[in-house]
Enzyme design. Structure first.
Site, PDB file in Angstrom:
ATOM      1  N   ASN A 257       0.801  -1.218   0.000  1.00  0.00           N
ATOM      2  CA  ASN A 257       0.000   0.000   0.000  1.00  0.00           C
ATOM      3  C   ASN A 257       0.835   1.271   0.000  1.00  0.00           C
ATOM      4  OD1 ASN A 257      -2.355   1.818   0.701  1.00  0.00           O
ATOM      5  ND2 ASN A 257      -1.199   1.950   2.616  1.00  0.00           N
TER       6      ASN A 257
ATOM      7  N   TYR B 163       4.760   9.546 -10.661  1.00  0.00           N
ATOM      8  CA  TYR B 163       3.958   8.621  -9.857  1.00  0.00           C
ATOM      9  C   TYR B 163       3.144   7.704 -10.765  1.00  0.00           C
ATOM     10  CZ  TYR B 163       0.177   7.419  -6.489  1.00  0.00           C
ATOM     11  OH  TYR B 163      -0.751   6.787  -5.691  1.00  0.00           O
TER      12      TYR B 163
ATOM     13  N   LYS C  83       3.312   3.666 -10.943  1.00  0.00           N
ATOM     14  CA  LYS C  83       2.144   2.826 -10.692  1.00  0.00           C
ATOM     15  C   LYS C  83       1.813   1.944 -11.897  1.00  0.00           C
ATOM     16  CE  LYS C  83       1.076   4.008  -6.439  1.00  0.00           C
ATOM     17  NZ  LYS C  83       1.176   3.022  -5.341  1.00  0.00           N
TER      18      LYS C  83
ATOM     19  N   ILE D 132      -9.157   9.590  -2.977  1.00  0.00           N
ATOM     20  CA  ILE D 132      -9.705   9.079  -1.722  1.00  0.00           C
ATOM     21  C   ILE D 132      -9.694  10.219  -0.720  1.00  0.00           C
ATOM     22  CG2 ILE D 132      -9.549   7.319   0.078  1.00  0.00           C
ATOM     23  CD1 ILE D 132      -7.632   5.776  -1.739  1.00  0.00           C
TER      24      ILE D 132
END
Length: 256
Positions: A85, A149, A153, A182
């Site tokens: 995570n 990023y 990913k 989120i």
């Protein structure tokens, strides 16, 4: 109804366990019976009483990662479940990038993650069982900013598929969850700049909102569990519909 003992007798390692999403994953797995091993970069981040074991290491430091792997295996054994995570970004546009930022974000979000996950995946394969879930991002599917990023990913998505394909016959499953935005503390720096930003986000998402950490944690728990025993190599968006299509195009161009 999902059993409260779904993960009874199983050990789950969660990296980035002290963050907003990590904390939600820890809580859900612990509530369903798992013995949860938390990993983060400081003791302070691992204060949750739901953690049965704690390990501190830095994904930017290879020696620290290797020490963390050895400590996990020595103290907690080969995990039944591994949730990768941990991750971070601040270079939000192409113009924010320079060589140092590119290196930093790739090292943290791709190289560090693979360096930690790879020996544990192989240990699971040697034992004959294991479930791995990587937390990636919608940025790996389409471009929403954060280019370094996003590249990292996308690499995680590819690496997870390699684990799924090459280690599947050894009983190891590997899947990916790609959250959209989120509502965690990670948004605080943006809210500080623009308190109206959450309202602006709503028109981009078909559900009219961004997701919360518990919704992402539910997807993670499903993929980690025996309920998903036939699922491997999957990249699952949990994004309130963001990657399904462009809602502003419908609203602004087609006039629906």
């Amino acid at each position: 109804m999902v059993s409260k003992a779904e993960f009874e007798g199983r050990t789950a390692v969660v990296t980035g366990a002290g963050g907003g999403l990590g904390s939600a994953i820890v809580a859900l797995l612990a509530d369903r019976g798992a013995r949860v091993v938390g990993c983060d970069q400081s003791e302070e981040a691992l204060a949750s009483p739901r953690l049965a074991s704690r390990h501190v290491f830095n994904l930017l430091d290879r020696a620290s990662i290797e020490a963390g792997i050895a400590a996990v295996l020595d103290r907690d054994g080969v995990p039944d479940i591994l949730i990768n995570n941990a991750g971070w970004t601040r270079a939000e546009t192409i113009y924010a990038l320079d060589t140092d930022r590119i290196e930093h974000e790739l090292d943290l979000n791709l190289t560090g993650v693979m360096t930690f996950a790879d020996p544990l995946a192989k240990a699971m394969a040697a034992r004959g069982s294991g479930s791995i879930v990587f937390i990636s991002s919608v940025n790996a599917i389409a471009h929403f900013g954060n280019p370094a990023y996003a590249a990292a990913k996308a690499g995680i998505n590819a690496y997870a598929k390699s684990v799924a394909v090459e280690l599947g016959r050894s009983g190891v499953r590997a899947n990916v969850v790609c959250p959209g935005s989120i509502r965690t503390a990670a948004w605080d720096h943006r809210l500080a700049k623009d308190p109206e930003i959450l309202g602006k986000l709503k028109r981009l998402y078909p559900l009219g909102r961004i997701v919360n950490a518990s919704e992402v944690a539910e997807a993670v728990a499903f993929l980690a569990s025996d309920r998903a025993s036939g699922v491997t190599g999957v990249v699952m968006p949990v994004d309130a519909g963001l990657t399904a299509g462009c809602l502003p195009f419908i609203d602004d161009i087609l006039g629906a």
